[in-house]
Design an enzyme around this catalytic site. Structure first.
Site, PDB file in Angstrom:
ATOM      1  N   LYS A 113       0.832  -1.216   0.000  1.00  0.00           N
ATOM      2  CA  LYS A 113       0.000   0.000   0.000  1.00  0.00           C
ATOM      3  C   LYS A 113       0.859   1.255   0.000  1.00  0.00           C
ATOM      4  CE  LYS A 113      -4.146  -1.911   1.992  1.00  0.00           C
ATOM      5  NZ  LYS A 113      -4.987  -2.046   3.153  1.00  0.00           N
ATOM      6  N   LYS A 198      -5.386 -10.399  -5.392  1.00  0.00           N
ATOM      7  CA  LYS A 198      -6.523 -10.651  -4.508  1.00  0.00           C
ATOM      8  C   LYS A 198      -7.749  -9.848  -4.920  1.00  0.00           C
ATOM      9  CE  LYS A 198      -6.818  -8.370  -0.705  1.00  0.00           C
ATOM     10  NZ  LYS A 198      -6.611  -7.713   0.587  1.00  0.00           N
ATOM     11  N   LYS A 201     -11.676  -5.023  -1.880  1.00  0.00           N
ATOM     12  CA  LYS A 201     -12.774  -4.071  -1.989  1.00  0.00           C
ATOM     13  C   LYS A 201     -12.333  -2.662  -2.351  1.00  0.00           C
ATOM     14  CE  LYS A 201     -13.483  -4.409   2.970  1.00  0.00           C
ATOM     15  NZ  LYS A 201     -12.166  -4.124   3.535  1.00  0.00           N
TER      16      LYS A 201
HETATM   17  P1  TYM Z   1     -10.351  -6.414   5.388  1.00  0.00           P
HETATM   18  O1  TYM Z   1     -11.403  -5.400   5.714  1.00  0.00           O
HETATM   19  O2  TYM Z   1      -9.438  -6.111   4.261  1.00  0.00           O
HETATM   20  O3  TYM Z   1     -11.031  -7.806   5.103  1.00  0.00           O
HETATM   21  C1  TYM Z   1     -11.971  -8.382   6.002  1.00  0.00           C
HETATM   22  C2  TYM Z   1     -11.780  -9.887   6.018  1.00  0.00           C
HETATM   23  O4  TYM Z   1     -11.976 -10.423   4.695  1.00  0.00           O
HETATM   24  C3  TYM Z   1     -10.854 -11.208   4.323  1.00  0.00           C
HETATM   25  N1  TYM Z   1     -10.633 -11.045   2.873  1.00  0.00           N
HETATM   26  C4  TYM Z   1     -10.527 -12.065   2.008  1.00  0.00           C
HETATM   27  N2  TYM Z   1     -10.569 -13.391   2.171  1.00  0.00           N
HETATM   28  C5  TYM Z   1     -10.439 -14.160   1.058  1.00  0.00           C
HETATM   29  N3  TYM Z   1     -10.263 -13.650  -0.189  1.00  0.00           N
HETATM   30  C6  TYM Z   1     -10.195 -12.323  -0.387  1.00  0.00           C
HETATM   31  N4  TYM Z   1     -10.030 -11.847  -1.611  1.00  0.00           N
HETATM   32  C7  TYM Z   1     -10.325 -11.455   0.739  1.00  0.00           C
HETATM   33  N5  TYM Z   1     -10.331 -10.111   0.888  1.00  0.00           N
HETATM   34  C8  TYM Z   1     -10.499  -9.882   2.203  1.00  0.00           C
HETATM   35  C9  TYM Z   1      -9.683 -10.638   5.113  1.00  0.00           C
HETATM   36  O5  TYM Z   1      -8.646 -11.578   5.248  1.00  0.00           O
HETATM   37  C10 TYM Z   1     -10.363 -10.291   6.420  1.00  0.00           C
HETATM   38  O6  TYM Z   1     -10.425 -11.425   7.259  1.00  0.00           O
HETATM   39  N6  TYM Z   1      -6.884  -5.600   8.904  1.00  0.00           N
HETATM   40  C11 TYM Z   1      -8.145  -6.241   8.609  1.00  0.00           C
HETATM   41  C12 TYM Z   1      -9.266  -5.793   9.506  1.00  0.00           C
HETATM   42  C13 TYM Z   1      -8.976  -5.905  10.959  1.00  0.00           C
HETATM   43  C14 TYM Z   1      -9.015  -7.103  11.725  1.00  0.00           C
HETATM   44  C15 TYM Z   1      -8.720  -6.706  13.040  1.00  0.00           C
HETATM   45  C16 TYM Z   1      -9.258  -8.432  11.397  1.00  0.00           C
HETATM   46  C17 TYM Z   1      -8.668  -4.894  11.806  1.00  0.00           C
HETATM   47  N7  TYM Z   1      -8.518  -5.366  13.046  1.00  0.00           N
HETATM   48  C18 TYM Z   1      -8.644  -7.657  14.094  1.00  0.00           C
HETATM   49  C19 TYM Z   1      -9.204  -9.372  12.428  1.00  0.00           C
HETATM   50  C20 TYM Z   1      -8.898  -8.981  13.748  1.00  0.00           C
HETATM   51  C21 TYM Z   1      -8.561  -5.920   7.192  1.00  0.00           C
HETATM   52  O7  TYM Z   1      -8.113  -4.963   6.612  1.00  0.00           O
HETATM   53  O8  TYM Z   1      -9.518  -6.749   6.690  1.00  0.00           O
END
Ligand code: TYM
Length: 333
Positions: A113, A198, A201
Site C-alpha cells: 500500500k 486478490k 474491496k
Molecule cells: P479487510 O477489511 O481487508 O477484510 C476483512 C476480512 O476479509 C478477508 N478477505 C478475504 N478473504 C479471502 N479472499 C479475499 N479476496 C479477501 N479479501 C479480504 C480478510 O482476510 C479479512 O479477514 N486488517 C483487517 C481488519 C482488521 C481485523 C482486526 C481483522 C482490523 N482489526 C482484528 C481481524 C482482527 C482488514 O483490513 O480486513
C-alpha cells in the site's frame, strides 16, 4: 477455558465475495454467545489511507447491515464499531511501545500500500505503518483466542501473537495469545479479471470483483467474463499454472461444498464451469441480499444493535486494557 473469537472488517469499500468466503461466513458459523464472539467494523483502520468522511460513515453503516444480513445475530454475538470503544486506541499505544519499527515495515500490506500511495503521489499516512499495532490491540483487548480471517491477514495475526508473547514475557502474563483460523477453501479469492491478485474491496475497477450487493445479472456477467487461462482449455485445478480456473473452482467449492480438484473432473470446458459458478454465487448471496433489503429499511434497528454491542464490548475490554496499563508501569488513575 472457553474460546473467544474476534474479527473485524474495514469500511474502505463495498464488501466483496472475498470478504464473505474468506471471513464473514466463518463468523456466522462461529457466533455463539455475546461474550464469546465479537465482530467489529474497524472504522479507524479506514483512515489509514486517503478517505472521504461521508463515504466512511456510509460504508460503516452498510458493513454492519451486511454482517447482520449475512446471519450474525445480535443475541449470539457482539457486533460493534471500533471507534465507539476507546479501549482500542488506548491499547494500540502500548502495542506501539511493544512492536519495533523494523517489524512494522516488514508487513506485506504496508509495503504494497505504501508503494501504491507513493506512486500516485498521495503520501503515506503514519497510521498505515502503525496499523498492525492497532489491529493487535483490537484482538488482544478482548482476550481473543481465535481470529477468523482470510489469508491476507495471517501475517498481521502472527505479529499480534509475537506482540502478546513479548508483552507477557516483559511485564507478566496479561494477554491471551491468539491464532488465525482460515477457511479450508477460498482463503484467498482472486480478482476475476486478474487472478494473480486478490479480490480487494478498495480496487479501482469493479469488473473482476463480485460485490455482495451486485444484482444477479451483474454477478453472472462478471463470472462469465472471468479471465481464464490460455492453453488447451482443460479444466484442471492448478493454482500456479492456471490461476484463473483454480480461482473459479475454489469459489465453486466454497459455495457448494466439495473439493476443487475433484470438482474439476466434472468439467470438460470453461463455459459450463463459469455457468455453474455464476449460479452458485447468485444462490449463495440471494438470502443475504433479501435480508439486507429489509434491514436497510430500518437503520434505527441497526444503530441500536451497534450501540448495545459497543457497551458490551467496552465492558469486556476495559479490565484487560487496565491490567495492561498497570503491567507496563503506568500508575492507576
Ligand atoms: P479487510 O477489511 O481487508 O477484510 C476483512 C476480512 O476479509 C478477508 N478477505 C478475504 N478473504 C479471502 N479472499 C479475499 N479476496 C479477501 N479479501 C479480504 C480478510 O482476510 C479479512 O479477514 N486488517 C483487517 C481488519 C482488521 C481485523 C482486526 C481483522 C482490523 N482489526 C482484528 C481481524 C482482527 C482488514 O483490513 O480486513
Amino acid at each position: 477455558m472457553t474460546k473467544r473469537i474476534f474479527s473485524g472488517i474495514k469500511p474502505t469499500g463495498h464488501l466483496t465475495l472475498g470478504n464473505y468466503l474468506g471471513a464473514v461466513r466463518q463468523w456466522v458459523a462461529a457466533d455463539r454467545a455475546p461474550d464469546e464472539a465479537l465482530f467489529c467494523v474497524v472504522d479507524l483502520h479506514a483512515l489509514t489511507v486517503e478517505h472521504e468522511p461521508a463515504r466512511v460513515r456510509r460504508l460503516s453503516r452498510q458493513a454492519a447491515t451486511l454482517l447482520l444480513a449475512a446471519g450474525l445475530s445480535p443475541e449470539k454475538c457482539t457486533l460493534f464499531v471500533q471507534s465507539h470503544v476507546d479501549e482500542h486506541t488506548r491499547l494500540a499505544y502500548l502495542m506501539e511501545c511493544t512492536a519495533s519499527d523494523g517489524e512494522l515495515r516488514r508487513m506485506i500490506q504496508y509495503k504494497e500500500k505504501a508503494a501504491r500511495a507513493q506512486a500516485t503521489g498521495e503520501g503515506v499516512r503514519l497510521s498505515l505503518l502503525t496499523y498492525p499495532a492497532l489491529m493487535a490491540a483490537d484482538i488482544l483487548a478482548y482476550g481473543a483466542s481465535e481470529v477468523p480471517v482470510g489469508e491476507d491477514q495471517r501475517q498481521h495475526v502472527e505479529l499480534t501473537r509475537d506482540l502478546a508473547v513479548r508483552f507477557n514475557q516483559r511485564y507478566g502474563h496479561t494477554f491471551t495469545v491468539p491464532k488465525a483460523t482460515l477457511p479450508t477453501v477460498a482463503a484467498r479469492v482472486m480478482d476475476l479479471q486478474d487472478p494473480t491478485s486478490k479480490m480487494g474491496k478498495s480496487h479501482e475497477s469493479g469488473a473482476g470483483i463480485v460485490y455482495l450487493l451486485d444484482e444477479p445479472a451483474v454477478i453472472a456477467k462478471k463470472v462469465m467474463r472471468a479471465v481464464t487461462d490460455s492453453g488447451d482449455g482443460a479444466v484442471v485445478y492448478d493454482r500456479e499454472a492456471r490461476p484463473g480456473v483454480a480461482n473459479l473452482l475454489d469459489v465453486l467449492a466454497a459455495c457448494s461444498g466439495g473439493d476443487p480438484a475433484v470438482l474439476a473432473d466434472g468439467y470438460s470446458g470453461y463455459g459450463a464451469l463459469k455457468r455453474d459458478v455464476a449460479d452458485a454465487v447468485v444462490e449463495l448471496l440471494r438470502p443475504l441480499q433479501e435480508r439486507h433489503a429489509g434491514l436497510a429499511a430500518d437503520p434505527g434497528a441497526v444503530e441500536k444493535v451497534l450501540r448495545e454491542g459497543a457497551e458490551r464490548a467496552r465492558a469486556l475490554a476495559r479490565p484487560v486494557v487496565n491490567r495492561a496499563y498497570e503491567a507496563i508501569g503506568l500508575l492507576a488513575p
